[in-house]
Write an enzyme that holds these catalytic residues in place. Structure first.
Site, PDB file in Angstrom:
ATOM      1  N   THR A  55       4.023   8.944   4.454  1.00 41.72           N
ATOM      2  CA  THR A  55       2.974   9.307   5.413  1.00 41.72           C
ATOM      3  C   THR A  55       3.565   9.406   6.817  1.00 41.72           C
ATOM      4  OG1 THR A  55       1.494   7.994   4.037  1.00 41.72           O
ATOM      5  CG2 THR A  55       0.663   8.665   6.183  1.00 41.72           C
ATOM      6  N   THR A  56       4.258   8.343   7.224  1.00 41.87           N
ATOM      7  CA  THR A  56       4.873   8.309   8.555  1.00 41.87           C
ATOM      8  C   THR A  56       5.873   9.454   8.708  1.00 41.87           C
ATOM      9  OG1 THR A  56       4.656   5.913   8.436  1.00 41.87           O
ATOM     10  CG2 THR A  56       6.099   6.769  10.159  1.00 41.87           C
ATOM     11  N   TYR A 147       2.412   4.766  -5.153  1.00 40.58           N
ATOM     12  CA  TYR A 147       2.059   4.645  -3.742  1.00 40.58           C
ATOM     13  C   TYR A 147       0.538   4.795  -3.624  1.00 40.58           C
ATOM     14  CZ  TYR A 147       2.252   5.875   1.308  1.00 40.58           C
ATOM     15  OH  TYR A 147       2.080   5.946   2.671  1.00 40.58           O
ATOM     16  N   LYS A 177       3.369   0.376  -3.879  1.00 39.70           N
ATOM     17  CA  LYS A 177       3.309   0.277  -2.417  1.00 39.70           C
ATOM     18  C   LYS A 177       1.832   0.366  -2.084  1.00 39.70           C
ATOM     19  CE  LYS A 177       4.100   3.156   1.616  1.00 39.70           C
ATOM     20  NZ  LYS A 177       3.161   2.334   2.336  1.00 39.70           N
ATOM     21  N   ASP A 205       0.325  -2.789   8.106  1.00 40.38           N
ATOM     22  CA  ASP A 205       1.188  -3.682   8.884  1.00 40.38           C
ATOM     23  C   ASP A 205       0.397  -4.768   9.612  1.00 40.38           C
ATOM     24  OD1 ASP A 205       2.478  -1.385   8.129  1.00 40.38           O
ATOM     25  OD2 ASP A 205       3.465  -1.028  10.029  1.00 40.38           O
ATOM     26  N   GLU A 206      -0.748  -4.369  10.172  1.00 39.07           N
ATOM     27  CA  GLU A 206      -1.513  -5.311  10.983  1.00 39.07           C
ATOM     28  C   GLU A 206      -2.191  -6.395  10.142  1.00 39.07           C
ATOM     29  OE1 GLU A 206      -1.738  -2.148  10.524  1.00 39.07           O
ATOM     30  OE2 GLU A 206      -3.715  -1.290  10.871  1.00 39.07           O
ATOM     31  N   VAL A 220       6.112  -2.166   3.454  1.00 39.51           N
ATOM     32  CA  VAL A 220       6.631  -0.859   3.866  1.00 39.51           C
ATOM     33  C   VAL A 220       5.705  -0.382   4.970  1.00 39.51           C
ATOM     34  CG1 VAL A 220       7.105   1.513   3.154  1.00 39.51           C
ATOM     35  CG2 VAL A 220       7.327  -0.341   1.477  1.00 39.51           C
ATOM     36  N   SER A 222       5.204   1.670   9.147  1.00 40.78           N
ATOM     37  CA  SER A 222       5.716   2.457  10.274  1.00 40.78           C
ATOM     38  C   SER A 222       6.205   1.571  11.419  1.00 40.78           C
ATOM     39  CB  SER A 222       4.612   3.376  10.792  1.00 40.78           C
ATOM     40  OG  SER A 222       3.520   2.598  11.266  1.00 40.78           O
TER      41      SER A 222
END
Ligand SMILES: CC(=O)N[C@@H]([C@@H](O)[C@H](O)[C@H](O)CO)[C@@H](O)CC(=O)C(=O)O
Length: 301
Positions: A55-56, A147, A177, A205-206, A220, A222
């Site tokens: 995606t990133t 994913y 993932k 991530d957050e 995994v 960004s």
């Protein structure tokens, strides 16, 4: 003797950078950045594995040929430096995904991952498993990761349902993932993966700290491109329990407002002063010992 599935696979763990795809001002892929990018991740962020063309990396906006060039460049420059290069091969057409899977195997990638197609969507988990199997068949020796990213694909099947029984169809399957916020589904993926030694890599991530509690094996994302060093410290603190060790130490040292206030003075250098009666001041030596523990902790000792 045929090795047991997964027995020789380097397990994917820790932080993995979901890499950006460098483009020129004209919008063409810029392969010249990849070598320095790898050095930056390793030296400045202590991140040694990458997830490319996801995606990133704007994978779905790239042509198949561009994706191959990028994958080849990451594998070539990363050889002997990166621990793992995972290539995302998801496309709308299964033929394109198969071609990318075959290519990833030919250039020495360490694994592949695939999203669900999102225009024509799989009707159920069986259909999605079949799709993943047919992609994996073009790189049968490469670890395959599903994913899961329902916010982008619109395919909201439980990932745990997709995993259920997939090992019988895809011997090279190695995990998921998980870019989603359904903690019940995530927890089930972790449980199911334990018995197969698969990796569950979290992708929000957050919310990583919360996912660690559920037992994910890594992440995994960004932000690990530029926050990897800091998040790695968090992972280490979580892993070895030092964060809790510190709190345990603090509590067992006799923790009250007097101690807390004096510790704040020692650590910050700001003059908090003594507490007010009836509280009695904490001995400076005691606060200094605690402050030293905090210093050791923040330096990773
Ligand atoms: C929807 C999305 O792009 N999610 C990111 C996160 O790293 C995300 O950027 C981060 O949590 C901030 O929201 C990753 O899960 C995506 C990813 O790993 C990828 O590039 O394939």
């Amino acid at each position: 003797l045929t090795p047991a599935p997964g027995c020789c696979v380097k397990k994917l763990t820790g932080l993995v950078a979901a890499t950006f795809t460098p483009l020129t001002a004209e919008g063409e892929i810029n392969l010249s950045v990849i070598g320095p990018y790898i050095d930056y991740l390793i030296e400045k962020q202590n991140v040694k594995s990458v997830f490319i063309n996801g995606t990133t990396g704007e994978g779905c906006s790239l042509t198949v040929d561009e994706r191959k060039q990028l994958a080849a460049a990451w594998c070539q420059h990363g050889k002997g430096k990166l621990e793992q290069v995972i290539v995302h091969v998801g496309c709308m057409s299964i033929k394109d995904s198969q071609e990318l899977a075959r290519h990833a195997a030919s250039i020495g990638a360490d694994g592949i991952a695939v999203i669900s197609p999102s225009f024509f969507k799989p009707i159920n988990a069986d259909a999605l498993r079949l799709f993943i199997k047919e992609v994996s068949a073009f790189a049968p020796d490469l670890p395959m990761y599903y994913y899961h990213i329902p916010s982008m694909t619109g395919v909201a099947l439980d990932a745990a349902d997709v995993l259920n029984g997939i090992e019988q169809m895809i011997p090279s399957f190695q995990g998921v993932k998980y870019t989603g916020t359904d903690l019940r589904d995530l927890g089930q993926c972790v449980c199911y993966s334990q018995s197969h030694n698969w990796s569950v890599m979290f992708g929000v991530d957050e919310q990583l700290l919360g996912a660690l509690v559920l037992g994910v094996h890594g992440a995994v994302g960004s932000t690990y491109n530029y926050l990897g060093r800091i998040v790695n410290q968090m992972l280490a603190a979580f892993d070895n329990g030092s964060l809790y060790f510190y709190y345990y130490y603090l509590c067992s040292a006799g923790f009250d407002v007097s101690v807390n206030k004096q510790v704040m003075s020692e650590v910050s250098g700001l003059a908090m002063g003594p507490p007010r009666l009836p509280l009695l001041p904490c001995p400076v030596s005691k606060a200094q010992a605690i402050a030293q523990k905090i210093k050791d902790f923040s330096q990773g000792h």
